[in-house]
Design an enzyme around this catalytic site. Structure first.
Site, PDB file in Angstrom:
ATOM      1  N   LYS A  55      25.169  36.199   5.317  1.00  0.00           N
ATOM      2  CA  LYS A  55      25.247  34.882   6.099  1.00  0.00           C
ATOM      3  C   LYS A  55      25.880  33.953   5.123  1.00  0.00           C
ATOM      4  CE  LYS A  55      23.411  31.674   9.371  1.00  0.00           C
ATOM      5  NZ  LYS A  55      24.532  31.644  10.125  1.00  0.00           N
ATOM      6  N   HIS A  85      17.981  35.453   7.560  1.00  0.00           N
ATOM      7  CA  HIS A  85      19.210  36.159   8.070  1.00  0.00           C
ATOM      8  C   HIS A  85      19.464  37.161   7.102  1.00  0.00           C
ATOM      9  CE1 HIS A  85      19.566  32.694  10.789  1.00  0.00           C
ATOM     10  NE2 HIS A  85      20.277  33.346  11.566  1.00  0.00           N
TER      11      HIS A  85
HETATM   12  P1  NAD Z   1      31.895  37.679   9.709  1.00  0.00           P
HETATM   13  O1  NAD Z   1      32.052  37.195   8.433  1.00  0.00           O
HETATM   14  O2  NAD Z   1      31.535  38.922  10.053  1.00  0.00           O
HETATM   15  O3  NAD Z   1      33.233  37.485  10.572  1.00  0.00           O
HETATM   16  C1  NAD Z   1      34.153  36.339  10.561  1.00  0.00           C
HETATM   17  C2  NAD Z   1      35.472  36.497  11.280  1.00  0.00           C
HETATM   18  O4  NAD Z   1      36.185  35.340  11.231  1.00  0.00           O
HETATM   19  C3  NAD Z   1      36.298  37.674  10.533  1.00  0.00           C
HETATM   20  O5  NAD Z   1      37.096  38.339  11.633  1.00  0.00           O
HETATM   21  C4  NAD Z   1      37.198  36.790   9.485  1.00  0.00           C
HETATM   22  O6  NAD Z   1      38.516  37.519   9.615  1.00  0.00           O
HETATM   23  C5  NAD Z   1      37.490  35.732  10.735  1.00  0.00           C
HETATM   24  N1  NAD Z   1      37.940  34.268  10.010  1.00  0.00           N
HETATM   25  C6  NAD Z   1      37.572  33.942   8.758  1.00  0.00           C
HETATM   26  N2  NAD Z   1      37.973  32.836   8.497  1.00  0.00           N
HETATM   27  C7  NAD Z   1      39.169  32.698   9.408  1.00  0.00           C
HETATM   28  C8  NAD Z   1      40.174  31.921   9.708  1.00  0.00           C
HETATM   29  N3  NAD Z   1      40.682  30.920   8.690  1.00  0.00           N
HETATM   30  N4  NAD Z   1      41.074  31.745  10.690  1.00  0.00           N
HETATM   31  C9  NAD Z   1      40.889  32.883  11.368  1.00  0.00           C
HETATM   32  N5  NAD Z   1      39.909  33.975  11.553  1.00  0.00           N
HETATM   33  C10 NAD Z   1      39.033  33.642  10.391  1.00  0.00           C
HETATM   34  O7  NAD Z   1      30.749  36.670  10.462  1.00  0.00           O
HETATM   35  P2  NAD Z   1      29.930  36.834  11.881  1.00  0.00           P
HETATM   36  O8  NAD Z   1      28.528  36.997  11.294  1.00  0.00           O
HETATM   37  O9  NAD Z   1      30.719  37.560  12.831  1.00  0.00           O
HETATM   38  O10 NAD Z   1      29.940  35.265  12.299  1.00  0.00           O
HETATM   39  C11 NAD Z   1      30.713  34.478  12.529  1.00  0.00           C
HETATM   40  C12 NAD Z   1      30.392  33.208  13.105  1.00  0.00           C
HETATM   41  O11 NAD Z   1      29.552  33.052  13.924  1.00  0.00           O
HETATM   42  C13 NAD Z   1      29.608  32.270  11.800  1.00  0.00           C
HETATM   43  O12 NAD Z   1      29.719  31.299  11.733  1.00  0.00           O
HETATM   44  C14 NAD Z   1      28.116  32.547  12.368  1.00  0.00           C
HETATM   45  O13 NAD Z   1      27.231  31.800  11.524  1.00  0.00           O
HETATM   46  C15 NAD Z   1      28.685  32.566  13.742  1.00  0.00           C
HETATM   47  N6  NAD Z   1      27.425  33.174  14.520  1.00  0.00           N
HETATM   48  C16 NAD Z   1      27.052  32.229  15.804  1.00  0.00           C
HETATM   49  C17 NAD Z   1      26.012  32.698  16.654  1.00  0.00           C
HETATM   50  C18 NAD Z   1      25.654  31.921  17.722  1.00  0.00           C
HETATM   51  O14 NAD Z   1      25.027  32.224  18.676  1.00  0.00           O
HETATM   52  N7  NAD Z   1      26.359  30.598  17.888  1.00  0.00           N
HETATM   53  C19 NAD Z   1      25.533  33.830  16.384  1.00  0.00           C
HETATM   54  C20 NAD Z   1      26.067  34.762  15.448  1.00  0.00           C
HETATM   55  C21 NAD Z   1      26.801  34.135  14.544  1.00  0.00           C
END
Ligand code: NAD
Length: 215
Positions: free
Chosen positions: A131, A127
């Site tokens: 991440k 990744h």
């Molecule tokens: P990122 O770091 O780019 O974004 C995180 C977002 O969450 C930001 O908007 C941040 O402000 C917000 N955030 C963080 N802590 C918070 C809190 N306490 N309250 C409210 N908002 C909060 O991360 P990303 O790459 O967008 O990934 C986000 C999540 O999605 C991760 O857990 C990642 O592993 C997951 N993900 C899941 C899939 C899936 O298919 N299920 C795919 C990709 C990513």
């Protein structure tokens, strides 16, 4: 549909906004680490943020009595219990991977695992360098169906998500691999999950249930 999004400013949040707007869905409530805004009651809440946000997402889902689609990874047992409780009230779809391909691989592994009972099996996942969790939720999800095999995590560059399952015996190697070519596939999966969730009854669902249209 009118949707709320926790993590709207993150990498997945931006992708979801783009895909949902292509399908004319309206973002009416948005939350991230520093910003909270509700313009209208959402029909559904999506959460792709961080495990710390989950409690508030569950509260929002209860307050608006709307289904929840949760994609945040690295959730602990107590988080899953919280989602299970919520699912008595509203439909909840939780998956650490909203891609169709990974869920097909999961089916393949479950169908063929007995064939590999004598083989060494290792999962290698790659990744992007930002991440936060390792191993990935997807690697754990795949590993479960093989009896919790070892996982090796590589964090480098901007890789969206590669998973390789390696089967080896004394003289042969089989590799099964999946590559996410963009984050859009996860956003499209989240959309499928959201459409499913707003038209089904309260219960706990996985993305596999969505793909097999369990109702
Ligand atoms: P990122 O770091 O780019 O974004 C995180 C977002 O969450 C930001 O908007 C941040 O402000 C917000 N955030 C963080 N802590 C918070 C809190 N306490 N309250 C409210 N908002 C909060 O991360 P990303 O790459 O967008 O990934 C986000 C999540 O999605 C991760 O857990 C990642 O592993 C997951 N993900 C899941 C899939 C899936 O298919 N299920 C795919 C990709 C990513």
């Amino acid at each position: 549909m009118k949707y709320g999004l926790v993590g709207f400013s993150g990498k997945m949040g931006k992708e979801i906004i783009e895909v949902f707007s292509e399908y004319c869905h309206q973002l009416v409530a948005k939350f991230d680490r520093t910003h909270r805004e509700v313009q209208e009651k959402p029909d559904i809440i999506l959460d792709f943020s961080s495990p710390e946000a989950l409690k508030e997402t569950v509260e929002l889902s209860k307050k608006f009595l709307c289904p929840a689609v949760i994609g945040t990874t690295n959730l602990k047992e107590q988080d899953i219990s919280m989602l299970n409780e919520l699912s008595a009230l509203v439909p909840v779809v939780y998956s650490s991977n909203f891609s169709v391909g990974i869920n097909v691989i999961k089916n393949i592994l479950e169908s063929f695992k007995l064939e590999f009972s004598e083989w060494d099996i290792e999962i290698i996942e790659f990744h992007h360098r930002k991440k936060k969790d390792a191993p990935s939720g997807t690697a754990l999800f795949l590993s479960e169906s093989l009896g919790n095999v070892p996982i090796h995590s590589i964090r480098a560059g901007g890789i969206f998500g590669d998973h390789k399952i390696l089967f080896a015996n004394e003289g042969e190697v089989i590799e099964l691999s999946h590559r996410a070519m963009s984050r859009k596939i996860f956003a499209l999966g989240a959309l499928k999950a959201a459409e499913f969730a707003i038209s089904t009854k309260a219960s706990f669902y996985t993305f596999r249930d969505v793909l097999s249209k369990k109702r």
